[in-house]
Design an enzyme around this catalytic site. Structure first.
Site, PDB file in Angstrom:
ATOM      1  N   GLN A 233      23.424  28.574  58.093  1.00  0.00           N
ATOM      2  CA  GLN A 233      24.628  28.014  57.482  1.00  0.00           C
ATOM      3  C   GLN A 233      24.714  26.511  57.730  1.00  0.00           C
ATOM      4  O   GLN A 233      24.846  26.074  58.871  1.00  0.00           O
ATOM      5  CB  GLN A 233      25.857  28.693  58.078  1.00  0.00           C
ATOM      6  N   GLY A 234      24.626  25.718  56.672  1.00  0.00           N
ATOM      7  CA  GLY A 234      24.716  24.256  56.781  1.00  0.00           C
ATOM      8  C   GLY A 234      26.086  23.768  56.337  1.00  0.00           C
ATOM      9  O   GLY A 234      26.232  23.148  55.284  1.00  0.00           O
TER      10      GLY A 234
ATOM     11  N   SER B 231      28.894  22.698  59.015  1.00  0.00           N
ATOM     12  CA  SER B 231      29.424  21.688  59.947  1.00  0.00           C
ATOM     13  C   SER B 231      28.523  20.456  60.020  1.00  0.00           C
ATOM     14  O   SER B 231      27.316  20.548  59.859  1.00  0.00           O
ATOM     15  CB  SER B 231      29.555  22.294  61.349  1.00  0.00           C
TER      16      SER B 231
ATOM     17  N   SER C 184      23.244  27.798  63.263  1.00  0.00           N
ATOM     18  CA  SER C 184      22.626  28.946  63.928  1.00  0.00           C
ATOM     19  C   SER C 184      21.403  29.412  63.156  1.00  0.00           C
ATOM     20  O   SER C 184      21.413  29.409  61.929  1.00  0.00           O
ATOM     21  CB  SER C 184      23.630  30.097  64.027  1.00  0.00           C
TER      22      SER C 184
ATOM     23  N   GLU D  35      33.861  35.646  56.692  1.00  0.00           N
ATOM     24  CA  GLU D  35      33.520  35.378  58.091  1.00  0.00           C
ATOM     25  C   GLU D  35      34.649  35.821  59.014  1.00  0.00           C
ATOM     26  O   GLU D  35      34.428  36.482  60.022  1.00  0.00           O
ATOM     27  CB  GLU D  35      33.245  33.886  58.278  1.00  0.00           C
TER      28      GLU D  35
ATOM     29  N   GLU E  64      42.948  26.233  67.250  1.00  0.00           N
ATOM     30  CA  GLU E  64      43.974  25.310  66.768  1.00  0.00           C
ATOM     31  C   GLU E  64      44.030  25.316  65.238  1.00  0.00           C
ATOM     32  O   GLU E  64      45.112  25.314  64.637  1.00  0.00           O
ATOM     33  CB  GLU E  64      43.691  23.892  67.297  1.00  0.00           C
TER      34      GLU E  64
END
Lengths: 295, 376
Positions: free
Chosen positions: B121-122, B124, B156, B239, B360
């Site tokens: 997964q690209g 962030s 990851s 997710e 948060e």
């Protein structure tokens, strides 16, 4: 598996919400507080007529023939309205004590910690109350006596604990709604305080505790398993007590006044947490179950 | 309100249980956490076994209740988790299934199901973590390809992935949510550099990925150009909605093991320890009930999980950390020994309140989207 309210259950909840709002809205709540805690027999009979106490009795016995899940939904609404009176004890006495089912008779019982609610207003008392001593109750809407030397968890059957947890859930819902309502409308520094993350996050945690408690309480209503009930009880107590405290914090200085409803939520939540019996015992039951399950 | 299962669901459970009992003893030993080629082979091998047995697409095609049963039984039996197949099966796959063209579905979905290709997964970036819409990796159109330059972080499985679900900025002038596109990037394309990152647990769970003029065919774009944010929200709802179901079952198992350890080493006699164990039992029982509630709700509303996943994740991520804190209390001085069970898990659990949207961020989502509070 459809772990959701059925259409009938939603209709029941909405119907009860309407009845309770009609006979015990905010004005009635404050009239009762001002009266100093007297029990209004008129609306007690109205509750009886609406099937509040006879809900689980069969139709042949003059009841509605519903089950524990429905009773839990009804007691959640009672908790949300902060309905006063020995509701759980009278509900559990329906079919056993004549007149309880219809609301003609008020029944109270010795709860956890040897506490007895509404002793002077009750027509029938379940349990031994000799030597009961009046307390100056922290909750203006729950007069309390204490029986010296009473076994702290005597007479506490699982349904008593579960329906108390359902009331706690309802009060937690009320605290969450009140906090959100205040955070949306109260302005400081030129904007609603709910726009500030510190306040928004308090509200979010209020909802998280409500939803977790709701799942636990409803599941316990379906399984009526003692360990599920113990879990539901712990989470519902937490949702109500912590929820009311956080709601008070969201209200700021206003929350510390007598005229705000918040303290009524908190005080009732405290009374019910004690009435549900020893928290340590519930925790211990859940701990022991881990060993049983693991073999 | 009903917690019972239909005869068909019970039959599925029984058949799955029987199959697991038959195949699990023949599985090769689990590779060590840092053996990435080994992990790739192991995880793909498990997916292939699921495929051959007819369970490969349980995350996509089965009813939510059937999926719940699958996750419950595989975890109880100690079967491998999705592992390196996580992104393909739970993020990219469902996203392509929902948003991709017929050709894209035919190209990418079967190899995920057959256990042939790994996805990463690209999303962030170093400057844009939870503030995903601030991502800067840019894609310039050049003929039938996008030329991609930038970098990704916390990726990851990047070292062993064949494909990357990549978010890129295709319109720098547009408002920040609007100019983003979702691309499937082959990891062996020239210009892709992977640098493993070491976590505080000492392992190489994820990597930094540098992209230098990487050519990605325009045909690899899923959804419309500049519509990647909406496509991404589809991915993220998967997710948060279903990704942790198996883990709750695992946590309940671990809690039982901790209780037994406490009884064995005498910590059980400490009523404070017992009370904490009891509270956590209540917690994980309730989280399992909340899972059943959310799954039933999803089933009633047609599949895509709602924002209720944020409520679940907030509580679960905290409970998981408390679980391993209790484990440490039971272990005493042994909790400082990395060779002991639960110690690495305790370290890993620290990521749970950060990964997949920090607590948060989740509280903002709950506050704004569920409770309707104004944006800050």
């Amino acid at each position: 598996m459809r772990f959701q309210l059925t259409a009938d259950q939603r209709a029941l909840r909405d119907g009860v919400r309407d009845v309770v709002a009609r006979i015990f809205g905010r004005e009635a709540l404050w009239n009762a507080v001002d009266r100093g805690g007297g029990l209004d027999r008129g609306w007690w009979r109205e509750l009886g007529a609406a099937g509040f106490f006879s809900l689980r009795l069969s139709e042949a016995e003059g009841g509605v023939g519903l089950g524990v899940p429905e009773a839990v939904l009804v007691f959640e609404e009672a908790g949300r309205a902060l309905l006063p009176g020995p509701l759980v004890a009278t509900h559990l006495a329906a079919g056993v004590v004549p007149g309880a089912a219809t609301g003609e008779v008020v029944v109270t019982a010795v709860g956890g910690g040897g506490l007895v609610e509404w002793l002077e207003e009750a027509d029938v008392v379940v349990g031994e109350v000799r030597g009961a001593v009046a307390l100056r109750s922290v909750d203006p809407l729950t007069p309390l006596h204490r029986v010296p030397g009473a076994d702290p968890s005597a007479g506490l059957d699982d349904l008593f604990v579960l329906l108390t947890a359902a009331e706690q859930l309802g009060t937690a819902v009320r605290a969450c709604e009140a906090a959100v309502q205040h955070a949306r409308t109260r302005e400081q520094f030129g904007r609603p305080v709910g726009a500030f993350q510190a306040v928004k996050h308090l509200c979010a945690e209020l909802l998280v505790r409500v939803e977790v408690a709701r799942a636990a309480v409803y599941a316990a209503a379906v399984t009526v398993d003692p360990v599920d009930i113990a879990a539901a009880r712990l989470l519902a107590d937490e949702a109500a007590v912590r929820g009311a405290r956080d709601c008070l914090q969201v209200h700021g200085g206003m929350g510390f006044t007598w005229e705000a409803d918040v303290h009524l939520c908190l005080k009732r939540a405290w009374v019910r947490a004690e009435r549900g019996g020893s928290i340590t015992e519930s925790e211990d039951l859940l701990a022991r179950e881990l060993l049983i399950e693991a073999g | 309100m009903d917690l019972s299962y239909t005869p068909a669901e019970e039959e599925f459970r029984a058949r799955l249980r029987e199959w697991l009992a038959k195949v699990l003893p023949s599985l090769p030993p689990k590779p060590s956490p840092d053996d990435w080629p080994g992990r790739r082979a192991y995880d793909l091998g498990w997916q292939r076994m699921l495929y051959d047995a007819g369970y490969a697409d349980v995350h996509w095609d089965a009813s939510p209740t059937t999926r719940l049963i699958f996750l419950e039984e595989t975890e109880k039996a100690g079967a491998p988790y999705v592992g390196a197949n996580f992104v393909g099966l739970l993020h990219a796959g469902p996203t392509i299934a929902a948003e991709g063209s017929a050709g894209q579905r035919a190209r990418w979905l079967p190899p995920i199901l057959r256990g042939e290709e790994i996805w990463c997964q690209g999303f962030s970036e170093p400057e844009a973590g939870s503030d995903l819409a601030s991502l800067r990796t840019r894609a310039r159109r050049d003929g039938d390809a996008y030329v991609v330059t930038g970098s990704k972080i916390w990726t990851s499985h990047a070292e062993v992935a064949d494909w990357c679900e990549l978010l890129v900025r295709t319109d720098a002038q547009a408002p920040k949510h609007r100019g983003i596109s979702w691309l499937a990037m082959p990891m062996d394309a020239p210009g892709v550099t992977v640098r493993p990152l070491r976590t505080l647990a000492g392992s190489t769970e994820f990597a930094e990925v540098f992209l230098d003029e990487v050519r990605v065919p325009v045909a690899n774009r899923v959804g419309e150009e500049n519509d990647g944010w909406r496509v991404t929200m589809v991915t993220l709802s998967f997710e948060r909605g279903t990704a942790f179901v198996g883990e709750v079952v695992a946590c309940r198992r671990v809690l039982g093991e901790i209780a037994r350890e406490a009884r064995a080493n005498g910590r059980w006699d400490d009523s404070g320890v017992r009370r904490r164990l009891g509270r956590l039992n209540a917690e994980f029982r309730a989280l399992w009930r909340l899972t059943q509630w959310n799954v039933s709700e999803g089933e009633a509303s047609g599949g895509v999980p709602g924002v209720g996943g944020s409520v679940f994740k907030l509580r679960y991520s905290r409970a998981r950390q408390e679980l391993y804190d209790v484990a440490a209390e039971v272990l005493g001085a042994d909790a400082l020994d990395l060779e002991r069970g639960w110690v690495l898990d305790r370290l890993s659990s620290l990521s749970y309140t950060i990964a997949a949207g920090t607590s948060e961020i989740q509280r903002n989502i709950v506050g704004e989207r569920i409770l309707g509070l104004p944006k800050g």
